[in-house]
Enzyme design. Structure first.
Site, mmCIF file in Angstrom:
data_model
loop_
_atom_site.group_PDB
_atom_site.id
_atom_site.type_symbol
_atom_site.label_atom_id
_atom_site.label_comp_id
_atom_site.label_asym_id
_atom_site.label_seq_id
_atom_site.Cartn_x
_atom_site.Cartn_y
_atom_site.Cartn_z
ATOM 1 C CE1 TYR A 1 92.373 31.437 48.061
ATOM 2 C CE2 TYR A 1 93.839 29.546 47.892
ATOM 3 C CZ TYR A 1 93.151 30.581 47.301
ATOM 4 O OH TYR A 1 93.243 30.768 45.945
ATOM 5 C CE LYS B 1 96.636 31.987 47.665
ATOM 6 N NZ LYS B 1 96.129 31.792 46.322
ATOM 7 C CD GLU C 1 95.476 37.610 39.420
ATOM 8 O OE1 GLU C 1 96.526 37.224 39.937
ATOM 9 O OE2 GLU C 1 94.492 38.009 40.070
ATOM 10 C CG LEU D 1 97.406 36.826 45.150
ATOM 11 C CD1 LEU D 1 96.608 37.334 46.347
ATOM 12 C CD2 LEU D 1 97.477 35.311 45.176
HETATM 13 N N1 DCS Z 1 96.874 34.855 41.145
HETATM 14 C C1 DCS Z 1 95.847 34.218 41.728
HETATM 15 C C2 DCS Z 1 94.457 34.721 41.476
HETATM 16 C C3 DCS Z 1 96.080 33.099 42.546
HETATM 17 O O1 DCS Z 1 95.059 32.463 43.138
HETATM 18 C C4 DCS Z 1 97.403 32.645 42.754
HETATM 19 C C5 DCS Z 1 97.730 31.480 43.646
HETATM 20 C C6 DCS Z 1 98.452 33.339 42.107
HETATM 21 C C7 DCS Z 1 98.140 34.458 41.323
HETATM 22 C C8 DCS Z 1 99.897 32.925 42.260
HETATM 23 O O2 DCS Z 1 100.346 33.173 43.569
HETATM 24 P P1 DCS Z 1 101.503 32.300 44.230
HETATM 25 O O3 DCS Z 1 102.667 32.414 43.333
HETATM 26 O O4 DCS Z 1 101.726 32.965 45.532
HETATM 27 O O5 DCS Z 1 101.011 30.911 44.336
HETATM 28 N N2 DCS Z 1 96.821 30.421 43.641
HETATM 29 C C9 DCS Z 1 96.994 29.306 44.555
HETATM 30 C C10 DCS Z 1 95.901 28.352 44.426
HETATM 31 O O6 DCS Z 1 94.720 28.636 44.513
HETATM 32 N N3 DCS Z 1 96.397 27.134 44.168
HETATM 33 O O7 DCS Z 1 97.750 27.165 44.047
HETATM 34 C C11 DCS Z 1 98.217 28.485 44.267
#
Ligand code: DCS
Length: 278
Positions: A32, A146, A178, A202
């Protein structure tokens, strides 16, 4: 009513039909993306769509659209829903097939779902800062994908929420990886520190934008894992994500970070980030 895109068609939410045999439902077998929209315009959509294709390739899933087609679908959704500020959610699953773990044979088409969500910048939290809770990182070893499989993240976020915190700061073998849905950054003696890109995190798009801003502003960066103890001792702390942008952290567990106020570098990055958005 929000217009959705599913199975090759635009449709109202109440008309969306999802099969019980969708592998996303059984196994979380899919990938996703969340893409932010500011003033009706997409932000870093190329990077997000590219990451969607990379995540899909890593789980041997072929998306039945081109990158260009996906951008067109997303733009059409923004228009049909008159979305001004918010985000687009996109997911692709390995299709519909009677429940069996191995991939469907013969192959079935992937199922793409997309819709828009209205939402403004989280300005109150961005101005006041938030608290985070340290939580053991029990997720699998392919956090670079992701994936729709988010149980490890769901449990961590809930644990943080129960403790009155905005986010979980995950750690593996004593090292901060993270957040449950964000990337974590500390600032010590003027150096911005964050976990390096690996299978344990990620690679956030917001993380990339922030690192580019650091380069532009001549702020030194060290992409090297740090411990929870080191995190407590940072001068500043923040997390990043598509929806949270640059979010200041003023407390980790019961430890106040710096003087409990938003750090100067964090503030500088927040301001520079806002200038990058449409
Ligand atoms: N780490 C994880 C585990 C994430 O799920 C996300 C994004 C990030 C880092 C940050 O990545 P981006 O900067 O590309 O958003 N998570 C998405 C989510 O599930 N909701 O909003 C962003």
């Amino acid at each position: 009513m929000t217009v959705y895109f599913i199975d090759g068609q635009f449709t109202g939410k109440d008309e969306v039909k999802v099969s019980i045999d969708d592998r996303g439902y059984y196994f979380g077998d899919g990938v996703y993306e969340v893409i932010k929209v500011y003033n009706g315009q997409l932000f870093t959509e190329k990077e997000h769509i590219e990451r969607l294709f990379n995540s899909a390739a890593k789980i041997h899933l072929s998306i039945s659209h081109t990158e260009k087609e996906l951008v067109e679908i997303v733009k059409a959704l923004i228009e049909k829903n008159n979305l001004v500020n918010g985000h687009v959610y996109l997911q692709v699953t390995r299709g519909v097939s009677a429940r069996q773990h191995h991939f469907p044979m013969p192959e079935v088409p992937a199922v793409l779902t997309a819709y828009t969500v209205e939402g403004e910048r989280p300005t109150a939290n961005m101005e006041n800062g938030v608290k985070v809770k340290t939580v053991a990182d029990i997720r699998w070893l392919r956090c670079d994908i992701k994936s729709l499989n988010l149980l490890g993240s769901v449990l961590a976020k809930e644990e943080a929420k129960q403790a009155g915190c905005e986010e979980a700061m995950l750690h593996r073998d004593g090292l901060v990886t993270e957040g449950s849905s964000t990337n974590m950054f500390g600032v010590k003696d003027g150096v911005v520190r964050t976990h390096p890109v690996s299978n344990l995190i990620l690679e956030g798009i917001t993380r990339q934008v922030v690192l580019q801003i650091c380069q532009k502003l001549n702020i030194p960066v060290e992409e090297k894992a740090f411990t929870v103890e080191e995190a407590y001792e940072m001068d500043e702390f923040f997390f990043t994500s598509t929806t949270a942008e640059v979010m200041p952290i003023i407390q980790i567990d019961d430890r106040v970070i710096g003087n409990g106020e938003i750090g100067t570098i964090t503030k500088q990055l927040q301001e520079a980030f806002t200038l990058e958005t449409p």
